[in-house]
Structures are given as structure tokens and as C-alpha cells.
Design a protein around this motif. Structure first.
Motif, PDB file in Angstrom:
ATOM      1  N   GLU A  63       0.808  -1.217   0.000  1.00  9.31           N
ATOM      2  CA  GLU A  63       0.000   0.000   0.000  1.00  9.31           C
ATOM      3  C   GLU A  63       0.840   1.266   0.000  1.00  9.31           C
ATOM      4  N   GLU A  64       2.054   1.174   0.503  1.00 10.82           N
ATOM      5  CA  GLU A  64       2.806   2.384   0.748  1.00 10.82           C
ATOM      6  C   GLU A  64       4.146   2.475   0.033  1.00 10.82           C
ATOM      7  N   ILE A  65       4.784   1.345  -0.229  1.00 11.73           N
ATOM      8  CA  ILE A  65       6.126   1.379  -0.816  1.00 11.73           C
ATOM      9  C   ILE A  65       6.130   0.992  -2.291  1.00 11.73           C
ATOM     10  N   TYR A  66       5.284   0.056  -2.656  1.00 10.64           N
ATOM     11  CA  TYR A  66       5.339  -0.485  -4.022  1.00 10.64           C
ATOM     12  C   TYR A  66       5.245   0.609  -5.080  1.00 10.64           C
ATOM     13  N   VAL A  67       4.358   1.577  -4.864  1.00 10.33           N
ATOM     14  CA  VAL A  67       4.188   2.643  -5.842  1.00 10.33           C
ATOM     15  C   VAL A  67       5.469   3.460  -5.999  1.00 10.33           C
ATOM     16  N   ASP A  68       6.249   3.559  -4.932  1.00 12.00           N
ATOM     17  CA  ASP A  68       7.492   4.323  -4.983  1.00 12.00           C
ATOM     18  C   ASP A  68       8.580   3.634  -5.802  1.00 12.00           C
ATOM     19  N   VAL A  69       8.503   2.329  -5.876  1.00 14.35           N
ATOM     20  CA  VAL A  69       9.557   1.583  -6.551  1.00 14.35           C
ATOM     21  C   VAL A  69       9.076   0.968  -7.863  1.00 14.35           C
ATOM     22  N   GLU A  70       7.804   1.140  -8.189  1.00 13.56           N
ATOM     23  CA  GLU A  70       7.219   0.463  -9.345  1.00 13.56           C
ATOM     24  C   GLU A  70       7.905   0.821 -10.657  1.00 13.56           C
ATOM     25  N   ASP A  71       8.200   2.090 -10.851  1.00 16.29           N
ATOM     26  CA  ASP A  71       8.876   2.493 -12.094  1.00 16.29           C
ATOM     27  C   ASP A  71      10.222   1.805 -12.236  1.00 16.29           C
ATOM     28  N   GLN A  72      10.942   1.731 -11.139  1.00 15.83           N
ATOM     29  CA  GLN A  72      12.253   1.074 -11.199  1.00 15.83           C
ATOM     30  C   GLN A  72      12.109  -0.429 -11.418  1.00 15.83           C
ATOM     31  N   LYS A  95      12.907  -4.705 -15.405  1.00 13.99           N
ATOM     32  CA  LYS A  95      12.219  -5.892 -15.923  1.00 13.99           C
ATOM     33  C   LYS A  95      11.962  -6.937 -14.840  1.00 13.99           C
ATOM     34  N   VAL A  96      11.583  -6.466 -13.681  1.00 11.30           N
ATOM     35  CA  VAL A  96      11.222  -7.362 -12.576  1.00 11.30           C
ATOM     36  C   VAL A  96       9.750  -7.722 -12.705  1.00 11.30           C
ATOM     37  N   LYS A  97       9.468  -8.990 -12.565  1.00  8.79           N
ATOM     38  CA  LYS A  97       8.092  -9.449 -12.678  1.00  8.79           C
ATOM     39  C   LYS A  97       7.225  -8.811 -11.590  1.00  8.79           C
ATOM     40  N   GLU A  98       6.062  -8.360 -11.982  1.00  9.86           N
ATOM     41  CA  GLU A  98       5.128  -7.705 -11.057  1.00  9.86           C
ATOM     42  C   GLU A  98       4.800  -8.640  -9.889  1.00  9.86           C
ATOM     43  N   PHE A  99       4.869  -8.114  -8.652  1.00 10.80           N
ATOM     44  CA  PHE A  99       4.516  -8.944  -7.502  1.00 10.80           C
ATOM     45  C   PHE A  99       3.559  -8.229  -6.550  1.00 10.80           C
ATOM     46  N   LYS A 100       2.961  -7.158  -7.023  1.00 12.91           N
ATOM     47  CA  LYS A 100       1.972  -6.467  -6.207  1.00 12.91           C
ATOM     48  C   LYS A 100       0.795  -7.376  -5.882  1.00 12.91           C
ATOM     49  N   THR A 101       0.347  -8.143  -6.863  1.00 13.90           N
ATOM     50  CA  THR A 101      -0.798  -9.028  -6.633  1.00 13.90           C
ATOM     51  C   THR A 101      -0.466 -10.104  -5.589  1.00 13.90           C
ATOM     52  N   THR A 102       0.784 -10.531  -5.542  1.00 11.74           N
ATOM     53  CA  THR A 102       1.211 -11.513  -4.544  1.00 11.74           C
ATOM     54  C   THR A 102       1.081 -10.931  -3.145  1.00 11.74           C
ATOM     55  N   LEU A 103       1.512  -9.671  -2.992  1.00 14.38           N
ATOM     56  CA  LEU A 103       1.428  -9.004  -1.702  1.00 14.38           C
ATOM     57  C   LEU A 103      -0.032  -8.758  -1.296  1.00 14.38           C
ATOM     58  N   VAL A 104      -0.845  -8.361  -2.260  1.00 14.43           N
ATOM     59  CA  VAL A 104      -2.262  -8.104  -1.983  1.00 14.43           C
ATOM     60  C   VAL A 104      -2.957  -9.390  -1.552  1.00 14.43           C
ATOM     61  N   GLN A 131      10.054 -14.130  -1.306  1.00 13.44           N
ATOM     62  CA  GLN A 131      10.855 -14.511  -2.470  1.00 13.44           C
ATOM     63  C   GLN A 131      10.732 -13.479  -3.588  1.00 13.44           C
ATOM     64  N   ALA A 132       9.553 -12.890  -3.729  1.00 17.96           N
ATOM     65  CA  ALA A 132       9.354 -11.871  -4.755  1.00 17.96           C
ATOM     66  C   ALA A 132      10.208 -10.639  -4.474  1.00 17.96           C
ATOM     67  N   VAL A 133      10.252 -10.223  -3.216  1.00 23.31           N
ATOM     68  CA  VAL A 133      11.080  -9.071  -2.854  1.00 23.31           C
ATOM     69  C   VAL A 133      12.553  -9.407  -3.045  1.00 23.31           C
ATOM     70  N   ASP A 134      12.955 -10.601  -2.634  1.00 25.40           N
ATOM     71  CA  ASP A 134      14.348 -11.020  -2.823  1.00 25.40           C
ATOM     72  C   ASP A 134      14.703 -11.066  -4.309  1.00 25.40           C
ATOM     73  N   GLY A 135      13.743 -11.494  -5.125  1.00 22.24           N
ATOM     74  CA  GLY A 135      13.983 -11.539  -6.564  1.00 22.24           C
ATOM     75  C   GLY A 135      14.156 -10.153  -7.149  1.00 22.24           C
ATOM     76  N   ALA A 136      13.404  -9.194  -6.629  1.00 21.00           N
ATOM     77  CA  ALA A 136      13.544  -7.816  -7.093  1.00 21.00           C
ATOM     78  C   ALA A 136      14.909  -7.257  -6.713  1.00 21.00           C
ATOM     79  N   ILE A 137      15.370  -7.590  -5.502  1.00 18.97           N
ATOM     80  CA  ILE A 137      16.704  -7.155  -5.072  1.00 18.97           C
ATOM     81  C   ILE A 137      17.764  -7.776  -5.967  1.00 18.97           C
ATOM     82  N   ALA A 138      17.535  -9.024  -6.353  1.00 18.42           N
ATOM     83  CA  ALA A 138      18.508  -9.735  -7.191  1.00 18.42           C
ATOM     84  C   ALA A 138      18.603  -9.163  -8.604  1.00 18.42           C
ATOM     85  N   ALA A 139      17.718  -8.232  -8.944  1.00 19.32           N
ATOM     86  CA  ALA A 139      17.826  -7.565 -10.247  1.00 19.32           C
ATOM     87  C   ALA A 139      19.078  -6.697 -10.306  1.00 19.32           C
ATOM     88  N   LEU A 140      19.597  -6.326  -9.147  1.00 20.44           N
ATOM     89  CA  LEU A 140      20.879  -5.618  -9.096  1.00 20.44           C
ATOM     90  C   LEU A 140      21.999  -6.644  -9.244  1.00 20.44           C
TER      91      LEU A 140
END
Length: 345
Positions: free
Chosen positions: A165-174, A179-188, A212-221
Motif C-alpha cells: 500500500e505504501e512502498i510499491y508505488v514508490d519503486v514500481e517504475d524502477q 524488468k522485474v516481474k510484477e509482484f503487487k498481486t502476490t502481496l495483496v 521470495q518476490a522481494v528477494d527476486g527484485a533485489i537480485a535484479a541488481l
């Protein structure tokens, strides 16, 4: 912190990169038209990194609530962060007074920290911002897991909700750029399940999927960047800065008045400590004294949060926590500077 804390893009980017350089200057503003009286300023600052020791101003139009908590803690005004957010947009900092969010006397105490200018990040600063926001998500989920393990789903639910609700929108563009797979629906899905049926066995699997979704997003670096002490130290200090603000907002009249903020700060510190353990051996090799000071400060810092459920009395005052955080920050900079010097030799 209540829900809807990170609705807009944060200026967290400034404070998490304030340690990245001692030589380059502060961000500069591009030429832009003066905003209309009732519209937020459109001046944009482009920053690759800030000068060492500078503290970026907080954009009251876009800052996440953990940043706005700095004002709340300093002025001692309950729920000030939410009041600032609810009165957006601001054409200029003085609107805080004209909109009766705070008094003129209170504004005078914070005016040097307030801005309405946007910040656009580039280079390493952008990557630090990205990982720090994901680190905030991790911190929320860590404390949520603790609360679920203690059969406290109602207390856990806000911390599951905060990332989506609060952080995803801040990082969504990045996320899209990387090219990180969307995981908002997983969190919801996880949030909804904890609300409706916390005893469901699927909560555990959905929680694992979310982490795992958050870890995968971090692994994009790149892994080389994620294991680089100078980079990780900037992320750690961003997380600790947020934790410090949250803890300050949690304490009132010498008591823990806001359990959610206490828990938020715990999660951020726990994850920051995990990150440091991953690079401590490297820091010890190049900067043994700095490593010793950082490790000792972390050992004292984690004791402030003995459990996810707040203790009857605070273990340390907000001032004590601030001192520990600053010690880590100062020694992190020493390690960064030494590493940079060695790399140039």
C-alpha cells in the motif's frame, strides 16, 4: 505507522546517498517555471550523489511517512506525518503554516529541512534508493512474520499491508525499468488472506512467495554491486535513518505510545543488521576500527527491540538510538572513504 504511508515517491533517496561521496557537490536545480499558487513545485533536482555530511531537505509533497516522522519526532506533534500528507499539495514550504498544519513557531524549527522540489536520481544513487525501498519492504515482512509466529495476525496485518500500500508505488517504475516481474498481486493476496483467514495454511506459502518476490527484485541488481561494502553501507544507513525516525515517532512521554512505529523500526534494524553481517568481513579487512565500532553499535542497537511486541518501558531513549545510528553512519563513511582511497592507489 498507519496505512498509506508511502503514497508518493520518497525523498528517502537523498538521505540514503548522503554517505556516497565526500567530493561532489550538492544537487542543483534545473530551470523550471515558477509553480502556480495552488500547485506543487515542479523544479527538479538531478542527483548522482550528495556531498559528505550534507542532509538533504525533505520534500513535503512526496516524502514517505517515515521521512516526515522526522518532523513529528522533532516537534512532538502526534500524527503530524499524516497531517502533512493529508494537506498536500504544497506550493511552497510556508504552506505548512497557511494550511494550519503547524504553527509559525513550529515551522521556524524545521524550515531549513523543508522543500517542495523533486529529486531525480541517477547512477549509483538510483540503485541505492531502489535497494533501500526493497529493504524497507523486507523489514516490514520480517516483523510481520514474527507477529504471525506469535499468533498476532491483527498486529501483523499492517506490516504486510505497508509494502504493497505504501512502498510499491514508490519503486514500481524502477521495477519496470529493471524488468522485474510484477509482484503487487502476490502481496495483496497475502494481505487479504491474513485479514480474512489468518489460520489458513496458505498464509505460510503466500508469505514465502512474497518474501521470495522481494528477494527476486533485489537480485535484479548485479551480485557484485549487492556485495560491495560501499554500496551496502549506503543502503544500511538509509534503513537505519528510517528506523531512527520511526522509533522517535513511537516514543511519547517516555513510553512506547505507537506499537506500529516501534515494530517498523525493529524490522528495519533487523534487516540492516543482516546486511552488515554479509559485508562485515570485507569491512574488517580494509577498515578494522570502523568495523569494530559498527559491530559494537549494532550489538547495542538491536537490544532496543527485545521482541516484536513492545516492552512496557523503552530500552533506550530516541536520543540514545540516534547516537548509535550516527556512530554507524560516521564509521560507515570512514570505511567508504578508505575503500575509495585504496581503489585509487
Amino acid at each position: 505507522m498507519i496505512k498509506l504511508r508511502y503514497i508518493f515517491l520518497a525523498v528517502t533517496s537523498c538521505f540514503i546517498v548522503s554517505l556516497s561521496s565526500c567530493s561532489n557537490g550538492t544537487p542543483t536545480a534545473n530551470n523550471s517555471p515558477v509553480p502556480a499558487a495552488n500547485s506543487p513545485a515542479q523544479v527538479t533536482e538531478t542527483a548522482s550523489h550528495n556531498s559528505h555530511g550534507s542532509k538533504a531537505k525533505i520534500n513535503i509533497n512526496t516524502a514517505i511517512l517515515s521521512e516526515l516522522d522526522k518532523f513529528e519526532a522533532k516537534l512532538g506533534v502526534p500524527a503530524l506525518s499524516n497531517k502533512i500528507q493529508a494537506s498536500r499539495p504544497y506550493a511552497n514550504p510556508e504552506d505548512l503554516v497557511s494550511k494550519k498544519v503547524i504553527t509559525q513557531e513550529q515551522f521556524d524549527q524545521i524550515k531549513d529541512q523543508v522543500t517542495v522540489q523533486e529529486v531525480v536520481l541517477t547512477g549509483e544513487a538510483k540503485d541505492v534508493d531502489y535497494m533501500t525501498k526493497l529493504g524497507l519492504m523486507k523489514g516490514h515482512l520480517l516483523v510481520a512474520q514474527e507477529l504471525l509466529d506469535r499468533d498476532q495476525p491483527k498486529q501483523a496485518e499492517p506490516h504486510i499491508g505497508h509494502p504493497v500500500e505504501e512502498i510499491y508505488v514508490d519503486v514500481e517504475d524502477q521495477l519496470n525499468e529493471r524488468k522485474v516481474k510484477e509482484f503487487k498481486t502476490t502481496l495483496v493476496s497475502l494481505q487479504d488472506l491474513v485479514k480474512s483467514n489468518p489460520k489458513n495454511a496458505k498464509v505460510k506459502t503466500d508469505f514465502t512467495s512474497s518474501v521470495q518476490a522481494v528477494d527476486g527484485a533485489i537480485a535484479a541488481l548485479p551480485e557484485s554491486q549487492r556485495s560491495k561494502p560501499g554500496f551496502v553501507l549506503q543502503v544500511i544507513n538509509g534503513l537505519l535513518d528510517a528506523a531512527n525516525s520511526e522509533y522517535g515517532a513511537a516514543i511519547a512521554n517516555g513510553k512506547i505510545a505507537a506499537a506500529i512505529e516501534y515494530q517498523d523500526s525493529r524490522g528495519f534494524v533487523v534487516y540492516a543488521n543482516e546486511l552488515y553481517k554479509g559485508i562485515s568481513s570485507q569491512v574488517a579487512q580494509t577498515s578494522p576500527d570502523a568495523n569494530k565500532a559498527i559491530a559494537a553499535s549494532f550489538a547495542d542497537l538491536v537490544k532496543v527491540w527485545p521482541a516484536a511486541i513492545p516492552p512496557a518501558q523503552p530500552v533506550k531513549t530516541p536520543e540514545d538510538v540516534t547516537k548509535l545510528v550516527k556512530t554507524i553512519e560516521q564509521n560507515s563513511q570512514k570505511a567508504i572513504d578508505k575503500s575509495s582511497t585504496q581503489a585509487q592507489q
